[in-house]
Design an enzyme around this catalytic site. Sequence first.
Site, mmCIF file in Angstrom:
data_model
loop_
_atom_site.group_PDB
_atom_site.id
_atom_site.type_symbol
_atom_site.label_atom_id
_atom_site.label_comp_id
_atom_site.label_asym_id
_atom_site.label_seq_id
_atom_site.Cartn_x
_atom_site.Cartn_y
_atom_site.Cartn_z
ATOM 1 C CB ALA A 160 132.519 -13.782 50.357
ATOM 2 C CB THR A 161 136.989 -16.443 48.373
ATOM 3 O OG1 THR A 161 136.379 -17.718 48.125
ATOM 4 C CG2 THR A 161 137.180 -16.243 49.862
ATOM 5 C CG LEU A 197 128.249 -12.961 41.809
ATOM 6 C CD1 LEU A 197 127.898 -11.586 41.264
ATOM 7 C CD2 LEU A 197 127.274 -14.015 41.267
ATOM 8 N N GLY A 198 130.971 -13.235 44.348
ATOM 9 C CA GLY A 198 130.790 -13.173 45.792
ATOM 10 C C GLY A 198 131.465 -11.973 46.418
ATOM 11 N NE ARG A 219 135.809 -24.185 50.156
ATOM 12 C CZ ARG A 219 135.313 -25.410 50.342
ATOM 13 N NH1 ARG A 219 135.855 -26.203 51.263
ATOM 14 N NH2 ARG A 219 134.303 -25.846 49.613
ATOM 15 C CE LYS A 257 122.547 -21.756 37.637
ATOM 16 N NZ LYS A 257 122.770 -20.525 36.881
#
Length: 310
Positions: A17-18, A21-22, A41, A137
């Site tokens: 999230a940092t 995109l997150g 973190r 992926k």
Amino acid sequence: MSDEAAGTRSRVLVVGATGRLGSSLARASLAAGHPTFALVRPHHLARPDSPVLQPLVAAGATLLEGSLEDYQSLLRAVRQVDIVICSVPTKQALEQKPLIRAIKEAGCVKRFIPAEFGLDPTKVQICDMAHGFYEKKIEIRRLIESEGIPHTYICCNFFMRYLLPSLVQPGLDAPPRDEIKIFGEGNTKGVFVEEGDVAQFTICTIEDLRTLNKTLYLRPPGNVCSMNDLADLWETKINKSLKRIYIAEDELLNEIHDAPFPLKMDLIFIYSAFVMGDHTYFEIDSLIEGTQLYPHVNYTTVKEYLDTLV
């Protein structure tokens, strides 16, 4: 929204999230009314007023201390939610394995959206020249499916911030004003989607049974463009004709062979999209295309994006 109403919405955990995109995913989740948690973190958590965390805190995200290297922190976080979305960079794709293990052990996750957010790795025709980029992926997909974890894969092709700011001219940081290189014949179409729009489409899928255990593709009308299309759009905006220099496939392959990293990867992705047609060579069912499923989402078109560059 009342607490009772909020309680009916799926609880969402965003891992990564940092990142750009997150952060967009977390804010889109909150905007849609989902209680949203961000795995952060310890060194970031020590500064909740930092430019990285402040937008998440201001939007209402709950910060949870943890990392992909700390399995117990993953398990604690996953046990609090219904949906897990991971947005780590592709180079860290295999680091999702402990997260998948935690999801399996927790047993409460109704949907996992792994860190894809690019081309469909199972459709790419240049896997053998992409230096392992897509194999990671594919390996994660196989693990998710072998563990029977409910999932949705998001294939959005290129973010607009990648290649489009230069009109697909490696080495430039703004669109050209005099001449433009056109790779291949210039008629093969690629797809660009703005990151915040990818986040909105992603959040639309998380409670939608139509996308369960399926791939959501994004090919928004107005955002599926060939290199000639891009040149035409730009010429209209600057009211000037550009000299078009066509780079044949063989010439591009020679450039790829000789190029250093990271330019080599940019050229490989250009070859993939605008010569091989990896974004658009295959047909998709309208039932799994984002703008067909979610017509209410207002997205930025390529034409609108180019307006910001004039």
